[in-house]
Design an enzyme around this catalytic site. Structure first.
Site, PDB file in Angstrom:
ATOM      1  N   LYS A  22       0.837  -1.202   0.000  1.00  0.00           N
ATOM      2  CA  LYS A  22       0.000   0.000   0.000  1.00  0.00           C
ATOM      3  C   LYS A  22       0.875   1.256   0.000  1.00  0.00           C
ATOM      4  O   LYS A  22       0.635   2.190  -0.756  1.00  0.00           O
ATOM      5  CB  LYS A  22      -0.883  -0.014   1.259  1.00  0.00           C
ATOM      6  N   ASN A  23       1.907   1.248   0.837  1.00  0.00           N
ATOM      7  CA  ASN A  23       2.722   2.455   0.987  1.00  0.00           C
ATOM      8  C   ASN A  23       3.651   2.716  -0.201  1.00  0.00           C
ATOM      9  O   ASN A  23       4.313   3.741  -0.249  1.00  0.00           O
ATOM     10  CB  ASN A  23       3.523   2.410   2.299  1.00  0.00           C
ATOM     11  N   ARG A  94      -4.315  10.763   4.915  1.00  0.00           N
ATOM     12  CA  ARG A  94      -3.142  11.638   4.949  1.00  0.00           C
ATOM     13  C   ARG A  94      -2.313  11.544   3.659  1.00  0.00           C
ATOM     14  O   ARG A  94      -1.762  12.531   3.192  1.00  0.00           O
ATOM     15  CB  ARG A  94      -2.293  11.253   6.155  1.00  0.00           C
ATOM     16  N   CYS A 118      -5.279   8.185   9.809  1.00  0.00           N
ATOM     17  CA  CYS A 118      -5.473   7.406  11.041  1.00  0.00           C
ATOM     18  C   CYS A 118      -5.270   8.314  12.251  1.00  0.00           C
ATOM     19  O   CYS A 118      -4.474   9.245  12.217  1.00  0.00           O
ATOM     20  CB  CYS A 118      -4.432   6.286  11.114  1.00  0.00           C
ATOM     21  N   ARG A 123       0.585  14.338  13.440  1.00  0.00           N
ATOM     22  CA  ARG A 123       1.083  14.177  12.074  1.00  0.00           C
ATOM     23  C   ARG A 123       1.077  15.473  11.257  1.00  0.00           C
ATOM     24  O   ARG A 123       0.332  15.602  10.269  1.00  0.00           O
ATOM     25  CB  ARG A 123       0.294  13.072  11.361  1.00  0.00           C
ATOM     26  N   PRO A 124       1.917  16.421  11.637  1.00  0.00           N
ATOM     27  CA  PRO A 124       1.967  17.662  10.859  1.00  0.00           C
ATOM     28  C   PRO A 124       2.598  17.463   9.481  1.00  0.00           C
ATOM     29  O   PRO A 124       3.099  16.385   9.166  1.00  0.00           O
ATOM     30  CB  PRO A 124       2.849  18.578  11.726  1.00  0.00           C
ATOM     31  N   ILE A 125       2.594  18.551   8.671  1.00  0.00           N
ATOM     32  CA  ILE A 125       3.177  18.465   7.318  1.00  0.00           C
ATOM     33  C   ILE A 125       4.291  19.500   7.154  1.00  0.00           C
ATOM     34  O   ILE A 125       4.667  19.841   6.039  1.00  0.00           O
ATOM     35  CB  ILE A 125       2.094  18.667   6.228  1.00  0.00           C
ATOM     36  N   LEU A 127       7.473  19.392   7.502  1.00  0.00           N
ATOM     37  CA  LEU A 127       8.682  18.973   6.781  1.00  0.00           C
ATOM     38  C   LEU A 127       8.438  18.936   5.267  1.00  0.00           C
ATOM     39  O   LEU A 127       9.317  19.287   4.480  1.00  0.00           O
ATOM     40  CB  LEU A 127       9.155  17.604   7.276  1.00  0.00           C
ATOM     41  N   ASP A 306       4.588   0.412  12.029  1.00  0.00           N
ATOM     42  CA  ASP A 306       3.394  -0.247  11.481  1.00  0.00           C
ATOM     43  C   ASP A 306       3.278  -1.709  11.906  1.00  0.00           C
ATOM     44  O   ASP A 306       2.287  -2.364  11.573  1.00  0.00           O
ATOM     45  CB  ASP A 306       3.385  -0.140   9.946  1.00  0.00           C
ATOM     46  N   ILE A 328       7.954   6.846  16.937  1.00  0.00           N
ATOM     47  CA  ILE A 328       7.589   7.544  15.693  1.00  0.00           C
ATOM     48  C   ILE A 328       6.317   8.381  15.862  1.00  0.00           C
ATOM     49  O   ILE A 328       6.264   9.527  15.454  1.00  0.00           O
ATOM     50  CB  ILE A 328       7.392   6.534  14.522  1.00  0.00           C
ATOM     51  N   ARG A 398      -8.621  -0.426   4.860  1.00  0.00           N
ATOM     52  CA  ARG A 398      -7.777   0.601   4.231  1.00  0.00           C
ATOM     53  C   ARG A 398      -6.442   0.005   3.777  1.00  0.00           C
ATOM     54  O   ARG A 398      -5.837   0.501   2.838  1.00  0.00           O
ATOM     55  CB  ARG A 398      -7.478   1.722   5.228  1.00  0.00           C
TER      56      ARG A 398
HETATM   57  C1  UD1 Z   1       4.243   6.717   6.362  1.00  0.00           C
HETATM   58  C2  UD1 Z   1       3.404   5.484   6.150  1.00  0.00           C
HETATM   59  C3  UD1 Z   1       2.822   4.993   7.483  1.00  0.00           C
HETATM   60  C4  UD1 Z   1       3.941   4.793   8.494  1.00  0.00           C
HETATM   61  C5  UD1 Z   1       4.813   6.019   8.593  1.00  0.00           C
HETATM   62  C6  UD1 Z   1       6.035   5.816   9.478  1.00  0.00           C
HETATM   63  C7  UD1 Z   1       2.566   5.859   3.912  1.00  0.00           C
HETATM   64  C8  UD1 Z   1       1.391   6.150   3.041  1.00  0.00           C
HETATM   65  N1  UD1 Z   1       2.317   5.820   5.225  1.00  0.00           N
HETATM   66  O1  UD1 Z   1       3.394   7.736   6.875  1.00  0.00           O
HETATM   67  O2  UD1 Z   1       2.149   3.761   7.239  1.00  0.00           O
HETATM   68  O3  UD1 Z   1       3.383   4.531   9.757  1.00  0.00           O
HETATM   69  O4  UD1 Z   1       5.289   6.410   7.289  1.00  0.00           O
HETATM   70  O5  UD1 Z   1       6.787   4.749   9.019  1.00  0.00           O
HETATM   71  O6  UD1 Z   1       3.654   5.625   3.423  1.00  0.00           O
HETATM   72  N2  UD1 Z   1       6.167  14.402  10.857  1.00  0.00           N
HETATM   73  C9  UD1 Z   1       6.341  15.726  11.173  1.00  0.00           C
HETATM   74  N3  UD1 Z   1       6.284  16.633  10.164  1.00  0.00           N
HETATM   75  C10 UD1 Z   1       6.093  16.281   8.864  1.00  0.00           C
HETATM   76  C11 UD1 Z   1       5.928  14.923   8.554  1.00  0.00           C
HETATM   77  C12 UD1 Z   1       5.963  13.999   9.566  1.00  0.00           C
HETATM   78  O7  UD1 Z   1       6.523  16.074  12.328  1.00  0.00           O
HETATM   79  O8  UD1 Z   1       6.056  17.156   7.991  1.00  0.00           O
HETATM   80  C13 UD1 Z   1       6.184  13.395  11.936  1.00  0.00           C
HETATM   81  C14 UD1 Z   1       4.840  12.690  12.058  1.00  0.00           C
HETATM   82  O9  UD1 Z   1       3.960  13.422  12.846  1.00  0.00           O
HETATM   83  C15 UD1 Z   1       5.231  11.376  12.687  1.00  0.00           C
HETATM   84  C16 UD1 Z   1       6.617  11.118  12.092  1.00  0.00           C
HETATM   85  O10 UD1 Z   1       7.084  12.368  11.598  1.00  0.00           O
HETATM   86  O11 UD1 Z   1       5.327  11.519  14.077  1.00  0.00           O
HETATM   87  C17 UD1 Z   1       6.630  10.086  10.983  1.00  0.00           C
HETATM   88  O12 UD1 Z   1       5.814  10.514   9.931  1.00  0.00           O
HETATM   89  P1  UD1 Z   1       6.084  10.154   8.391  1.00  0.00           P
HETATM   90  O13 UD1 Z   1       7.368   9.392   8.288  1.00  0.00           O
HETATM   91  O14 UD1 Z   1       5.960  11.409   7.619  1.00  0.00           O
HETATM   92  O15 UD1 Z   1       4.882   9.217   8.106  1.00  0.00           O
HETATM   93  P2  UD1 Z   1       3.872   9.252   6.895  1.00  0.00           P
HETATM   94  O16 UD1 Z   1       4.602   9.555   5.631  1.00  0.00           O
HETATM   95  O17 UD1 Z   1       2.690  10.059   7.245  1.00  0.00           O
END
Ligand code: UD1
Length: 419
Positions: A22-23, A94, A118, A123-125, A127, A306, A328, A398
């Site tokens: 999926k990822n 997300r 989820c 989970r901010p954006i 970065l 995961d 994480i 999902r």
């Molecule tokens: C992806 C996976 C998800 C997995 C996760 C961690 C997909 C579609 N989903 O999610 O299944 O659990 O990686 O292996 O590939 N963070 C920030 N700022 C940001 C982005 C992330 O602080 O801009 C934090 C998040 O809140 C979280 C951590 O970084 O605590 C990891 O997030 P990230 O690696 O970005 O996970 P996803 O890409 O959302």
């Protein structure tokens, strides 16, 4: 509302086939926006999240054809527009935000609602946005929307404060069409990122180092349409490995890459589970006396977050004390309350969960609180005494292709109940 009903105590046997990841598929579908040509995804997993991202693309005028007979998804974004994607769909998942990088790279402007997903943390954006800003994108945030504009993307050096999977992917996709060279340092190294880079490189991108913490991208002017078969889902495979361990059974799992499974294999080996790799298959024998273990979730190649909930289900049934530390996500223990309903003895202390293994879990009425939490409940239910009814299983759908059918084929008493 559908439920999954499991009568515990059956031994599993036979073989199970793992679907594509999926990822991997989600960012690859997003990346197909980078070319106006058609892209074909073979062996696509027909999951809710995959259907949602296809609908997100459709809401931007892309033509997406899902062929369920041969599991091929065809994406044609030649008529895609910069209009805003359906915010309701975006908020469902997300990973919808993964279209930001490709959309800004192809059209120079884009507006999208802040993403959902989820309930496993804030989970901010930030970065993602920092990286895109470094490439020359102007970002405006307000009223629950992100508005992005650029005249030209220009390569840059980007150091990620944390190796975020999604941020690495978004930056890599945008940089593929930027002018000049981009370096992402402290990049996420997950196998799915390497798979995305393979997809982009076969489209004509110039990306090196994906799968390590330093990725170098030399921007190109355009990308062409390609056909791609994604990698196997290492989390689905890991879930079935735990299914063998928790039911003390021996099964064969087809569709694994040994390299990708190393963190999970290492922990299960430490636990006492016997495993044998045969090419792209693994035979897992859980009919042993298992030992408690300590686990800390980490970015790849560390232990995957995961797989945390599934391992917690297993360790709840292993005599002795195990400690799991989640590094994480800050809110990924929602399954604890549900496992406790089934008789598990777990205490949360800050970011750690202390698990005292019990002789036997017992069936109960529980709810899937997120995707992997739901998988953990199915695993717990397989080993439990009596019947477990799992509600809110849309979370499970999902990310797992027909999970109850795959487990049924292994001999378990499990069925989906439509209420
Ligand atoms: C992806 C996976 C998800 C997995 C996760 C961690 C997909 C579609 N989903 O999610 O299944 O659990 O990686 O292996 O590939 N963070 C920030 N700022 C940001 C982005 C992330 O602080 O801009 C934090 C998040 O809140 C979280 C951590 O970084 O605590 C990891 O997030 P990230 O690696 O970005 O996970 P996803 O890409 O959302």
């Amino acid at each position: 509302m559908e439920k999954i009903i499991v009568k515990g105590g059956c031994k599993l046997s036979g073989e199970v086939n793992i679907s594509s990841a999926k990822n991997s598929v989600l960012p690859i579908i997003a990346a197909s926006i980078l070319s106006g040509d058609k892209c074909y995804i073979r062996n696509a997993p027909m999951l809710e999240d995959v259907l949602v991202i296809c609908d997100v693309l459709r809401s931007l005028n892309a033509e997406v054809n899902i062929n369920r007979t041969n599991n091929i998804i065809t994406i044609d974004t030649s008529k895609a527009c910069t209009g805003e994607p359906n915010p309701e769909l975006v908020r469902k998942m997300r990973a919808s935000f993964l279209i930001m990088g490709p959309m800004i790279a192809r059209f120079g402007k884009f507006r999208i609602s802040l993403p959902g997903g989820c309930n496993i943390g804030t989970r901010p954006i930030d970065l993602h946005l920092k990286g895109l800003t470094a490439l020359g994108v102007k970002i405006k945030l307000g009223h629950g929307y992100v508005e992005a504009n650029t005249n030209k993307l220009i390569g840059n050096k980007i150091y990620l404060d944390f190796p975020s999977v999604g941020a690495t992917e978004n930056i890599m996709m945008a940089a593929a069409l930027a002018e000049g060279e981009t370096t992402i340092e402290n990049a996420a190294a997950e196998p799915e990122i390497e798979d995305l880079a393979h997809f982009l490189n076969s489209m004509g991108a110039k990306i090196k180092g994906a799968g390590t913490d330093t990725i170098k991208i030399s921007g190109v002017k355009e990308l062409k349409g390609v056909t791609h078969t994604p990698i196997y889902d290492r989390i689905e495979a890991g879930t079935f490995m735990v299914a063998a361990a928790i039911t003390k059974s021996k099964i064969k799992i087809n569709g694994i890459m040994e390299e990708h499974m190393k963190p999970v294999i290492a922990k299960l080996t430490e636990c006492g589970v016997a495993m044998e790799i045969q090419g792209e298959s693994i035979i897992v024998d859980g009919d042993r006396d298992l030992r408690p273990v300590d686990i800390k979730t980490m970015p790849y190649p560390g232990f995957p977050t995961d797989m945390q909930a599934q391992m917690m289900a297993l360790l709840s049934t292993v005599k002795g004390t195990s400690i799991i530390t989640e590094t994480i996500f800050e809110n990924r223990y929602m399954h604890v309350g549900e496992l406790k309903r089934m008789g598990a003895e777990i205490k949360i202390e800050g970011r750690s969960a202390v698990i005292e293994g019990v002789d036997r879990l017992c069936g109960a009425e529980v709810k899937a609180t997120d995707l992997r939490a739901g998988a953990a409940l199915i695993l717990a239910a397989l080993s439990a005494e009596g019947v477990t009814a799992i509600g809110d299983i849309y979370h499970i759908d999902r990310g797992y292709v027909e999970i109850e059918k795959k487990i049924q084929m292994l001999g378990a008493d499990i069925r989906r109940l439509k209420e």
